[in-house]
Design an enzyme around this catalytic site. Structure first.
Site, PDB file in Angstrom:
ATOM      1  N   TYR A  99      -1.376  -0.325  10.737  1.00 51.95           N
ATOM      2  CA  TYR A  99      -1.478  -0.758   9.345  1.00 51.95           C
ATOM      3  C   TYR A  99      -0.227  -0.373   8.567  1.00 51.95           C
ATOM      4  CZ  TYR A  99      -3.254  -1.195   4.573  1.00 51.95           C
ATOM      5  OH  TYR A  99      -3.413  -1.536   3.249  1.00 51.95           O
ATOM      6  N   SER A 103       0.868  -1.171   0.000  1.00 50.95           N
ATOM      7  CA  SER A 103       0.000   0.000   0.000  1.00 50.95           C
ATOM      8  C   SER A 103       0.905   1.221   0.000  1.00 50.95           C
ATOM      9  CB  SER A 103      -0.881  -0.001   1.257  1.00 50.95           C
ATOM     10  OG  SER A 103      -1.460   1.268   1.490  1.00 50.95           O
TER      11      SER A 103
END
Length: 234
Positions: A146, A133
């Site tokens: 995250y 990501s």
């Protein structure tokens, strides 16, 4: 790599990027095993859904055994797509969500990847695609856990490609920006919208990497929506 009749494993296949990737690989003639907790709506003679919780090493081991026995050969492509995110300030981060993200995004990737490497080396080709990501290259407020997992994906990818490159095996790490998926279901601050990228856009990038010349290696690919806030008016 020539994809036709090769075996691919895609994790997290029920929706979104995983499902789009499965569909596109099938279109290119691959034999695809979809590993996940929920079966996707895919009906194809070359698709096999395998119930698997990537957070559990024993579940991954059984999924791998079933896959190679069902298709009768080594896995040529692994797409580590399974992942999730929870939003919280670090001081408020629950231990449960912290471990859930690391168990899924990092440990799950490790459990899956370690099983396919020997077969790829034996074949003299193979490709591991890790879906990270943009959170894997930068920090995002209230997403520290995250971000930590996706930075880990980047570190694993960079180390692993140097370990396996001389055997003809590729490792590519993809860093998407916002994509129209269920990822944001548990993040109240973001609403899925048409200005985000489509799952099939990421799938097409994966196929592009897989079909590249054997001596041409995509190490890192960052992709973002061109107009995340929509088109400006003149």
């Amino acid at each position: 790599m020539k994809l036709e009749d090769k075996i691919a494993v895609v994790t997290g296949v029920s929706r979104g990027i995983g499902l789009s990737t499965v569909e596109m690989l099938l279109e290119h003639g691959m034999k695809v095993a979809g590993w996940g907790r929920t079966a996707p709506e895919v009906q194809h003679e070359n698709f096999e859904f395998v119930a698997c919780d990537v957070r559990r090493a024993d579940s991954v081991q059984m999924a791998y055994k079933h896959t190679v026995e069902h298709f009768g050969g080594h896995v040529a492509v692994l797409v580590n797509n399974a992942g999730l995110g929870r939003s919280s300030k670090l001081e408020d981060q629950s231990l449960e969500d912290w471990h859930l993200m690391f168990d899924t995004n990092v440990n799950g990737l490790f459990y899956c990847t370690r099983l396919v490497i020997a077969g790829m080396k034996e074949m003299g080709e193979g490709h591991i695609i890790n879906i990270s990501s943009i959170a894997g290259t930068t920090g995002i407020e209230e997403m520290s856990a995250y971000c930590a997992t996706k930075h880990a994906v980047r570190g694993i990818s960079h180390s692993l490609y140097k370990e396996v490159r001389d055997y003809g095996v590729k490792v590519t790490c993809i860093y998407p920006g916002s994509v129209q998926t269920n990822f944001f279901d548990n993040i109240d601050s973001v609403t899925v919208n048409e200005n985000m990228m489509r799952p099939e856009d990421i799938a097409s990038t994966i196929v592009h990497c897989l079909e590249s010349h054997p001596n041409y290696h995509h190490v890192d690919i960052e992709v973002r929506p061109l107009m995340p806030k929509g088109r400006k008016r003149v």
